[in-house]
Design an enzyme around this catalytic site. Structure first.
Site, mmCIF file in Angstrom:
data_model
loop_
_atom_site.group_PDB
_atom_site.id
_atom_site.type_symbol
_atom_site.label_atom_id
_atom_site.label_comp_id
_atom_site.label_asym_id
_atom_site.label_seq_id
_atom_site.Cartn_x
_atom_site.Cartn_y
_atom_site.Cartn_z
ATOM 1 N N SER A 173 9.261 -6.333 -6.020
ATOM 2 C CA SER A 173 9.003 -6.130 -7.179
ATOM 3 C C SER A 173 8.519 -7.416 -8.013
ATOM 4 O O SER A 173 7.625 -7.720 -7.832
ATOM 5 C CB SER A 173 10.723 -5.841 -7.830
ATOM 6 O OG SER A 173 10.457 -5.274 -8.932
ATOM 7 N N GLU A 210 3.306 0.347 -6.140
ATOM 8 C CA GLU A 210 4.556 1.188 -6.532
ATOM 9 C C GLU A 210 4.757 0.515 -7.949
ATOM 10 O O GLU A 210 4.426 -0.474 -8.351
ATOM 11 C CB GLU A 210 5.511 0.840 -5.490
ATOM 12 C CG GLU A 210 6.025 -0.462 -5.657
ATOM 13 C CD GLU A 210 7.050 -0.961 -6.386
ATOM 14 O OE1 GLU A 210 7.934 0.027 -7.133
ATOM 15 O OE2 GLU A 210 7.440 -2.055 -7.091
ATOM 16 N N HIS A 238 10.751 1.197 -5.426
ATOM 17 C CA HIS A 238 12.264 1.176 -5.710
ATOM 18 C C HIS A 238 13.060 2.606 -5.328
ATOM 19 O O HIS A 238 13.371 3.014 -6.133
ATOM 20 C CB HIS A 238 12.186 1.020 -7.211
ATOM 21 C CG HIS A 238 11.826 -0.550 -7.811
ATOM 22 N ND1 HIS A 238 10.494 -0.789 -7.688
ATOM 23 C CD2 HIS A 238 12.553 -1.690 -8.258
ATOM 24 C CE1 HIS A 238 10.528 -2.132 -8.005
ATOM 25 N NE2 HIS A 238 11.680 -2.493 -8.380
#
Length: 335
Positions: free
Chosen positions: A139, A234, A304
């Site tokens: 992330s 992502e 996630h």
């Protein structure tokens, strides 16, 4: 989702920076890590982004990692708080310095959030690469992964993090297994189901991560100049039009068209509006295919989500598709 995997001992590919002539990286750094198998004795936990909300989750993560065979140590400011951050910028920067000086070979972030981008100009990238540590995060940590690659050519990892994957009520068995296998140098091939993949059989540098973080690095010294790579992406809580907007920026910056393949992980936790009228993520993927003319592979178990692979950013890999399956060959350089 089913993921078949070959798990056997392979040569240490975690520090192979041999990108090939089309990579565009400077490979003057000799990190000297040519062990038959990577060192996986233990994990040093740091918090370079947002503050840990519940310290008990870190304790639980450490117990579970230790049960998997990893000794763990917690950086002294890993549980610090300053506004939304895990300590001040200076504290978080100092934790990275301590991480490369301590003895455990793997450095894992407790969580993502926000904050790494503020640190990039102050990080000693040569020290990070020369330490031989294997950095693992996801992330917000994408900024570190990509900056390390851009500045040094060194490999790092994205996928499992302490709190999200080991500190919750339940640990996903496959996430845990894949993390352990790649850290021990046992994972040769990651095969995953795909219902929507273009035919492709290529090899190149695997790079990418969180789409928003990657896009934020465009035009900076921290964006890798990868040509002929395999780009994986992502994101979370981004409406499909925002995903498309970021892809447009990367395309118009000339980044997407230089890749051999684009591999899409999970794009989750967004809410459509009534006026979308059928516009959803599949429309974005269709736009991507029409516009960029680069093979697109969907279904990568990464994002996630509970079930995720831990992947090497900056490593040369192979990618091939067949009916309903894609195969990511993680030890391509040994063949």
């Amino acid at each position: 989702m089913s993921i078949s995997k070959a798990a056997k001992a392979v040569h240490d590919h975690g520090h192979d920076h041999e990108c090939g002539e089309d990579c565009g990286h400077d490979h003057d750094h000799d990190h000297g890590h040519f062990h038959a198998r990577p060192d996986a004795r233990g994990i040093y936990l740091i918090s370079p982004s947002s503050a840990v909300r519940d310290p008990a989750t870190v304790d639980l993560a450490r117990e579970r990692l230790q049960a998997q065979g990893f000794k763990t140590a917690l950086d002294r400011t890993a549980l610090a708080e300053h506004q939304r951050f895990a300590g001040t910028d200076a504290q978080r920067l100092a934790s990275l310095t301590r991480a490369v000086k301590q003895k455990l070979p793997i450095v894992m972030v407790t969580r993502g959030g926000y904050g790494v981008g503020r640190l990039l100009p102050a990080i000693d990238w040569k020290a990070m690469a020369d330490s031989g540590k294997r950095f693992v995060g996801m992330s917000d940590f994408t900024a570190f992964n990509l900056a390390l690659l851009a500045q040094t050519g060194a490999v790092s990892y994205t996928g499992a993090t302490a709190v999200a994957d080991f500190g919750g009520k339940k640990v996903d068995d496959l996430t845990e297994a894949l993390f352990g296998e790649i850290m021990r140098g046992e994972l040769e091939i990651l095969s995953f189901e795909t219902q929507d993949a273009d035919p492709v059989d290529c090899r190149g540098i695997l790079w990418g991560g969180n789409l928003a973080m990657l896009t934020s690095l465009a035009g900076t010294p921290y964006m890798p100049k990868v040509r002929g790579g395999i780009l994986f992406l992502e994101d979370v809580a981004e409406h499909p039009y925002r995903i498309e907007r970021m892809l447009i920026q990367l395309h118009q910056a000339g980044i997407l068209g230089r890749q051999k393949a684009i591999v899409l992980g999970r794009f989750t936790d967004y809410r459509l509006a009534p006026h979308d009228k059928g516009y959803d993520l599949p429309e974005v993927v269709a736009w991507l295919r029409r516009t960029v003319k680069v093979p697109v592979v969907t279904g990568l178990p990464y994002g996630h989500v509970a079930t995720k692979a831990t992947l090497p950013i900056g490593q040369k890999v192979g990618l091939a598709t067949e009916a309903g399956l894609a195969h990511l060959v993680l030890d391509e350089h040994t063949h």
